[in-house]
Design a protein around this motif. Structure first.
Motif, PDB file in Angstrom:
ATOM      1  N   MET A  11     -10.924  19.076   2.182  1.00 29.49           N
ATOM      2  CA  MET A  11      -9.475  19.111   1.969  1.00 29.49           C
ATOM      3  C   MET A  11      -8.973  17.763   1.464  1.00 29.49           C
ATOM      4  SD  MET A  11      -6.672  20.114   4.898  1.00 29.49           S
ATOM      5  CE  MET A  11      -5.064  19.359   4.948  1.00 29.49           C
ATOM      6  N   VAL A  12      -7.918  17.819   0.675  1.00 29.19           N
ATOM      7  CA  VAL A  12      -7.221  16.619   0.233  1.00 29.19           C
ATOM      8  C   VAL A  12      -5.731  16.910   0.300  1.00 29.19           C
ATOM      9  CG1 VAL A  12      -7.287  17.276  -2.217  1.00 29.19           C
ATOM     10  CG2 VAL A  12      -7.046  14.870  -1.584  1.00 29.19           C
ATOM     11  N   VAL A  13      -4.940  15.905   0.637  1.00 32.26           N
ATOM     12  CA  VAL A  13      -3.483  16.053   0.679  1.00 32.26           C
ATOM     13  C   VAL A  13      -2.889  15.443  -0.577  1.00 32.26           C
ATOM     14  CG1 VAL A  13      -1.352  15.317   1.826  1.00 32.26           C
ATOM     15  CG2 VAL A  13      -3.289  16.136   3.192  1.00 32.26           C
ATOM     16  N   ALA A  14      -2.111  16.246  -1.308  1.00 35.15           N
ATOM     17  CA  ALA A  14      -1.352  15.750  -2.453  1.00 35.15           C
ATOM     18  C   ALA A  14       0.059  15.446  -1.960  1.00 35.15           C
ATOM     19  CB  ALA A  14      -1.326  16.795  -3.570  1.00 35.15           C
ATOM     20  N   LEU A  15       0.353  14.174  -1.769  1.00 40.81           N
ATOM     21  CA  LEU A  15       1.659  13.756  -1.242  1.00 40.81           C
ATOM     22  C   LEU A  15       2.647  13.727  -2.402  1.00 40.81           C
ATOM     23  CD1 LEU A  15       3.038  12.857   1.388  1.00 40.81           C
ATOM     24  CD2 LEU A  15       2.487  10.507   0.775  1.00 40.81           C
ATOM     25  N   ASN A  16       3.372  14.821  -2.557  1.00 39.19           N
ATOM     26  CA  ASN A  16       4.199  15.038  -3.744  1.00 39.19           C
ATOM     27  C   ASN A  16       5.584  14.399  -3.625  1.00 39.19           C
ATOM     28  OD1 ASN A  16       4.665  16.132  -6.319  1.00 39.19           O
ATOM     29  ND2 ASN A  16       5.606  17.966  -5.461  1.00 39.19           N
ATOM     30  N   MET A  17       6.238  14.275  -4.781  1.00 40.67           N
ATOM     31  CA  MET A  17       7.585  13.691  -4.888  1.00 40.67           C
ATOM     32  C   MET A  17       7.594  12.238  -4.422  1.00 40.67           C
ATOM     33  SD  MET A  17       9.911  16.925  -3.642  1.00 40.67           S
ATOM     34  CE  MET A  17       9.322  18.601  -3.879  1.00 40.67           C
ATOM     35  N   ILE A  18       6.474  11.554  -4.629  1.00 39.32           N
ATOM     36  CA  ILE A  18       6.368  10.168  -4.183  1.00 39.32           C
ATOM     37  C   ILE A  18       7.355   9.279  -4.919  1.00 39.32           C
ATOM     38  CG2 ILE A  18       4.576   9.453  -5.823  1.00 39.32           C
ATOM     39  CD1 ILE A  18       4.688   8.662  -2.037  1.00 39.32           C
ATOM     40  N   ASP A  19       7.760   9.698  -6.131  1.00 42.46           N
ATOM     41  CA  ASP A  19       8.721   8.908  -6.897  1.00 42.46           C
ATOM     42  C   ASP A  19      10.123   8.970  -6.296  1.00 42.46           C
ATOM     43  OD1 ASP A  19       8.454  11.666  -7.669  1.00 42.46           O
ATOM     44  OD2 ASP A  19       9.910  11.293  -9.256  1.00 42.46           O
ATOM     45  N   GLN A  20      10.390  10.001  -5.495  1.00 40.44           N
ATOM     46  CA  GLN A  20      11.715  10.148  -4.889  1.00 40.44           C
ATOM     47  C   GLN A  20      11.848   9.427  -3.557  1.00 40.44           C
ATOM     48  OE1 GLN A  20      13.109  14.218  -4.761  1.00 40.44           O
ATOM     49  NE2 GLN A  20      12.045  14.733  -6.664  1.00 40.44           N
ATOM     50  N   VAL A  21      10.711   9.024  -3.000  1.00 44.79           N
ATOM     51  CA  VAL A  21      10.728   8.418  -1.677  1.00 44.79           C
ATOM     52  C   VAL A  21      11.600   7.163  -1.642  1.00 44.79           C
ATOM     53  CG1 VAL A  21       9.299   7.191  -0.005  1.00 44.79           C
ATOM     54  CG2 VAL A  21       8.555   9.404  -0.881  1.00 44.79           C
ATOM     55  N   LYS A  22      11.399   6.271  -2.608  1.00 50.04           N
ATOM     56  CA  LYS A  22      12.134   5.006  -2.586  1.00 50.04           C
ATOM     57  C   LYS A  22      13.631   5.214  -2.763  1.00 50.04           C
ATOM     58  CE  LYS A  22      11.324   3.948  -7.507  1.00 50.04           C
ATOM     59  NZ  LYS A  22      10.781   2.933  -8.441  1.00 50.04           N
ATOM     60  N   TYR A  23      14.011   6.281  -3.510  1.00 45.91           N
ATOM     61  CA  TYR A  23      15.432   6.555  -3.700  1.00 45.91           C
ATOM     62  C   TYR A  23      16.079   7.072  -2.421  1.00 45.91           C
ATOM     63  CZ  TYR A  23      14.257   6.018  -8.611  1.00 45.91           C
ATOM     64  OH  TYR A  23      13.814   5.511  -9.808  1.00 45.91           O
ATOM     65  N   ASN A  24      15.260   7.583  -1.511  1.00 40.06           N
ATOM     66  CA  ASN A  24      15.763   8.065  -0.218  1.00 40.06           C
ATOM     67  C   ASN A  24      15.595   7.010   0.871  1.00 40.06           C
ATOM     68  OD1 ASN A  24      16.399  10.503  -1.387  1.00 40.06           O
ATOM     69  ND2 ASN A  24      14.510  11.508  -0.756  1.00 40.06           N
ATOM     70  N   ASN A  25      15.271   5.773   0.446  1.00 41.26           N
ATOM     71  CA  ASN A  25      15.094   4.662   1.392  1.00 41.26           C
ATOM     72  C   ASN A  25      14.021   4.970   2.437  1.00 41.26           C
ATOM     73  OD1 ASN A  25      17.114   2.955   0.270  1.00 41.26           O
ATOM     74  ND2 ASN A  25      18.676   4.226   1.244  1.00 41.26           N
ATOM     75  N   ILE A  26      12.927   5.552   1.971  1.00 38.15           N
ATOM     76  CA  ILE A  26      11.797   5.877   2.845  1.00 38.15           C
ATOM     77  C   ILE A  26      10.596   5.066   2.400  1.00 38.15           C
ATOM     78  CG2 ILE A  26      10.247   7.706   3.666  1.00 38.15           C
ATOM     79  CD1 ILE A  26      12.463   9.717   2.994  1.00 38.15           C
ATOM     80  N   SER A  27       9.853   4.531   3.361  1.00 38.22           N
ATOM     81  CA  SER A  27       8.610   3.814   3.082  1.00 38.22           C
ATOM     82  C   SER A  27       7.487   4.490   3.845  1.00 38.22           C
ATOM     83  CB  SER A  27       8.730   2.351   3.523  1.00 38.22           C
ATOM     84  OG  SER A  27       7.477   1.696   3.396  1.00 38.22           O
ATOM     85  N   ILE A  28       6.427   4.901   3.118  1.00 34.06           N
ATOM     86  CA  ILE A  28       5.308   5.591   3.743  1.00 34.06           C
ATOM     87  C   ILE A  28       4.055   4.728   3.614  1.00 34.06           C
ATOM     88  CG2 ILE A  28       3.850   7.650   3.740  1.00 34.06           C
ATOM     89  CD1 ILE A  28       6.174   9.205   2.561  1.00 34.06           C
ATOM     90  N   ASP A  29       3.453   4.429   4.752  1.00 34.89           N
ATOM     91  CA  ASP A  29       2.184   3.694   4.788  1.00 34.89           C
ATOM     92  C   ASP A  29       1.074   4.715   4.613  1.00 34.89           C
ATOM     93  OD1 ASP A  29      -0.139   2.315   5.445  1.00 34.89           O
ATOM     94  OD2 ASP A  29       0.824   1.135   7.023  1.00 34.89           O
ATOM     95  N   ILE A  30       0.627   4.894   3.368  1.00 33.10           N
ATOM     96  CA  ILE A  30      -0.326   5.963   3.070  1.00 33.10           C
ATOM     97  C   ILE A  30      -1.679   5.751   3.759  1.00 33.10           C
ATOM     98  CG2 ILE A  30      -1.629   7.081   1.202  1.00 33.10           C
ATOM     99  CD1 ILE A  30       0.910   6.809  -0.496  1.00 33.10           C
TER     100      ILE A  30
END
Length: 263
Positions: A109-128
């Protein structure tokens, strides 16, 4: 080597966009056998040996809707070479409920973490890396709509499928539940079963999953032993077993998001 990849995720996670992005015009649309649920398949552009099956959008692998039944049956009975779990990065907590269950299937299995370009616009930071370590599965940040990360995703799909790399064992249940799962795995029906991953089957049986009971053809002795284990579990947790297991998933998701997500 021909590879069959199952694309699974929540509704509105960008699954259709990703499917169209990686398959282009090489698609076939029909219905899954016996149901009116749409089935889409396609071959990957430039990687014609990879076929992608776009499974219905669902939120859980509990068989309460035709879509959930179709998805679970396909994953268990067709045994694809890899699961591509598409996750909406802007709504991580809601999406990870399905992810935890897909991991329990013990398939590449692999996770495709989608909409990553929208994360910063929502003031979200994800430690991948932290998120990947917590889940025990490789995560590729992508934006299906903007064609970001797609080449890397397909490269990892091919590598993980060919090398049969499964998620790392990362149980999140407390000892009481873990002991109950282990006890159910010792039932003859599960020990003699080769079709369904034992750990996944045991958790579903503890949840009171009747289709799984029928799938495994549990004997009367198995059913009595299962009932005893389930009653003991409910007694120790002082809670309905299905609700208890669902709550434990949500608690694990909260723990993961506290460690990997900042808003």
């Amino acid at each position: 080597m021909r590879i069959t990849a199952a694309l699974a995720g929540n509704q509105n996670s960008g699954k259709t966009t990703l499917f169209n992005r990686i398959t282009g015009s090489r698609q076939n649309v029909g219905n899954f056998p016996g149901v009116t649920v749409e089935k889409k398949t396609g071959t990957v552009k430039k990687l014609r040996h990879i076929e992608v099956v776009d499974l219905p959008g669902i939120y859980s692998l509990s068989p309460y809707s035709p879509e959930e039944i179709v998805t679970r049956d396909f994953l268990i009975k067709e045994s694809p070479d890899i699961i591509i779990n598409i996750v909406d990065a802007t709504s991580l907590e809601r999406n990870l409920y399905l992810t935890l269950q897909l991991i329990e299937l013990d398939m590449p299995m692999v996770v495709a973490l989608n909409m990553i370009d929208q994360v910063k616009y929502n003031n979200i930071s994800i430690d991948i890396p932290a998120l990947s370590k917590a889940l025990g599965v490789e995560i590729i940040p992508v934006s299906a709509s903007r064609n970001i990360g797609i080449a890397e995703l397909l490269d990892r799909v091919e590598y993980i499928a060919e090398n049969r790399i499964k998620p790392e064992s990362n149980p999140y249940y407390p000892a009481t539940v873990g002991q109950a799962v282990s006890a159910v795995c010792e039932l003859p029906a599960l020990k003699n079963n080769k079709a369904v991953p034992a750990g996944f089957a045991a958790v579903k049986l503890l949840e009171g999953d009747e289709p799984m009971e029928k799938e495994l053809n549990l004997s009367e002795d198995d059913m009595r032993e299962l009932s005893l284990i389930a009653r003991c579990l409910e007694g120790s947790l002082d809670m309905d077993r299905e609700a208890a297991l669902a709550e434990m998933r949500y608690l694990r998701i909260e723990e993961i998001c506290r460690a990997a997500v900042k808003k």
